[in-house]
Design a protein around this motif. Sequence first.
Motif, PDB file in Angstrom:
ATOM      1  N   VAL A 151      -0.583   9.974  -2.238  1.00  0.00           N
ATOM      2  CA  VAL A 151      -1.667  10.005  -2.685  1.00  0.00           C
ATOM      3  C   VAL A 151      -2.361   8.348  -2.634  1.00  0.00           C
ATOM      4  O   VAL A 151      -3.620   7.755  -1.993  1.00  0.00           O
ATOM      5  CB  VAL A 151      -2.676  10.447  -3.387  1.00  0.00           C
ATOM      6  N   GLN A 152      -1.365   7.430  -3.296  1.00  0.00           N
ATOM      7  CA  GLN A 152      -1.451   6.270  -3.508  1.00  0.00           C
ATOM      8  C   GLN A 152      -1.667   5.438  -1.835  1.00  0.00           C
ATOM      9  O   GLN A 152      -2.263   4.735  -1.639  1.00  0.00           O
ATOM     10  CB  GLN A 152       0.098   5.552  -4.199  1.00  0.00           C
ATOM     11  N   ASN A 153      -0.242   5.867  -1.623  1.00  0.00           N
ATOM     12  CA  ASN A 153      -0.317   5.910   0.357  1.00  0.00           C
ATOM     13  C   ASN A 153      -2.401   5.649   0.972  1.00  0.00           C
ATOM     14  O   ASN A 153      -1.722   4.738   2.563  1.00  0.00           O
ATOM     15  CB  ASN A 153       0.987   6.483   1.260  1.00  0.00           C
ATOM     16  N   ILE A 154      -2.487   6.758   0.839  1.00  0.00           N
ATOM     17  CA  ILE A 154      -4.138   7.343   1.580  1.00  0.00           C
ATOM     18  C   ILE A 154      -4.997   6.358   1.261  1.00  0.00           C
ATOM     19  O   ILE A 154      -5.157   5.345   2.169  1.00  0.00           O
ATOM     20  CB  ILE A 154      -3.883   8.634   1.107  1.00  0.00           C
ATOM     21  N   ALA A 155      -4.839   5.815  -0.189  1.00  0.00           N
ATOM     22  CA  ALA A 155      -5.688   5.256  -1.138  1.00  0.00           C
ATOM     23  C   ALA A 155      -5.628   3.456  -0.460  1.00  0.00           C
ATOM     24  O   ALA A 155      -6.728   2.996  -0.210  1.00  0.00           O
ATOM     25  CB  ALA A 155      -5.436   5.252  -2.818  1.00  0.00           C
ATOM     26  N   GLY A 161      -9.470   0.074   5.403  1.00  0.00           N
ATOM     27  CA  GLY A 161     -10.286   0.098   6.320  1.00  0.00           C
ATOM     28  C   GLY A 161      -9.986   0.918   6.903  1.00  0.00           C
ATOM     29  O   GLY A 161     -10.195   1.519   8.200  1.00  0.00           O
ATOM     30  N   THR A 162      -8.685   1.745   7.361  1.00  0.00           N
ATOM     31  CA  THR A 162      -7.526   2.157   8.228  1.00  0.00           C
ATOM     32  C   THR A 162      -8.142   3.364   8.308  1.00  0.00           C
ATOM     33  O   THR A 162      -8.141   4.361   9.332  1.00  0.00           O
ATOM     34  CB  THR A 162      -6.949   2.087   8.560  1.00  0.00           C
ATOM     35  N   LEU A 172      -3.305  15.927   5.978  1.00  0.00           N
ATOM     36  CA  LEU A 172      -2.962  14.025   5.453  1.00  0.00           C
ATOM     37  C   LEU A 172      -1.909  14.701   4.463  1.00  0.00           C
ATOM     38  O   LEU A 172      -1.184  13.623   5.033  1.00  0.00           O
ATOM     39  CB  LEU A 172      -4.192  13.463   5.577  1.00  0.00           C
ATOM     40  N   ILE A 173      -2.802  14.844   3.324  1.00  0.00           N
ATOM     41  CA  ILE A 173      -1.955  15.471   2.301  1.00  0.00           C
ATOM     42  C   ILE A 173      -0.378  15.021   2.524  1.00  0.00           C
ATOM     43  O   ILE A 173       0.492  14.838   2.573  1.00  0.00           O
ATOM     44  CB  ILE A 173      -2.438  15.571   0.930  1.00  0.00           C
ATOM     45  N   ALA A 174      -0.357  15.998   2.890  1.00  0.00           N
ATOM     46  CA  ALA A 174       1.263  16.671   3.774  1.00  0.00           C
ATOM     47  C   ALA A 174       1.866  16.034   4.660  1.00  0.00           C
ATOM     48  O   ALA A 174       3.042  16.077   4.254  1.00  0.00           O
ATOM     49  CB  ALA A 174       0.279  18.788   3.881  1.00  0.00           C
TER      50      ALA A 174
END
Length: 253
Positions: A151-155, A161-162, A172-174
């Motif tokens: 989740v941190q990587n997604i944040a 802005g990507t 995406l999470i998986a």
Amino acid sequence: MQPASSAIDRSQYPKHIAIIMDGNGRWAKKRHLPRVMGHPAGVKAVKRVVEFCAQEEIQVLTLFAFSSENWRRPKEEVAKLMDLFMSTMQKEVNRLDKNNIRLRFIGDRTEFSDKLQQKMVDSERQTENNTGLTLVIAANYGSHRDMTLAVQNIARKVQEGTLVPDDIDETLIASGLSISDLPEPDLFIRTGGEQRISNFLLWQLAYTELYFTSKLWPDFNAATMQEAIDDFLTRERRFGRTSEQVQKLSKGT
């Protein structure tokens, strides 16, 4: 009555088996031995189970060797576990390589010694091109941390802005979790009588069949693995469908 294992269609076997190996300490105490003496006996059980899975052409075997919570155990026991971890890798990696087994580690390696971290890297590199069983060792692993990092990587990507929030979905999470490139576990086994998941592959176990046994890990062998698989073969895996839908799908109608 279960069919004899030799008559079973192995195409129906689980592709990925995940195991919490519980009961080493209690196995030793039952024999009036120090708790730490159960761990070498547990390593012997690991060898038996890895051999079984390789012979039965299981694709992935994931073993919970050391959780992020296990650092709370007595310091002497943790030190013995680290020594055993290192010595086992030194002795067994060549054998795994010879038998076409790929070795991988998941979890936070940074708390291990530099020597142990390097041995883990070297072992993965040595076996990375093998095409048989993939043996995944979860060491200093915790599923909550695994999901938090994803989740941190997604944040960060959203902040950069990507990504936009609407891009975030289950896929995406998986993809940011450990072993995202491997099939999710079909069968989860926990030995030792406890009936908990214990922060192990929480996301990946969503539709996994759970099998709990009172048998202590050092007593686990090919026969007890077969018992777990035989039980798995009696389960109807519906994944949200009805039994009627599953039966139609299995018949190709």
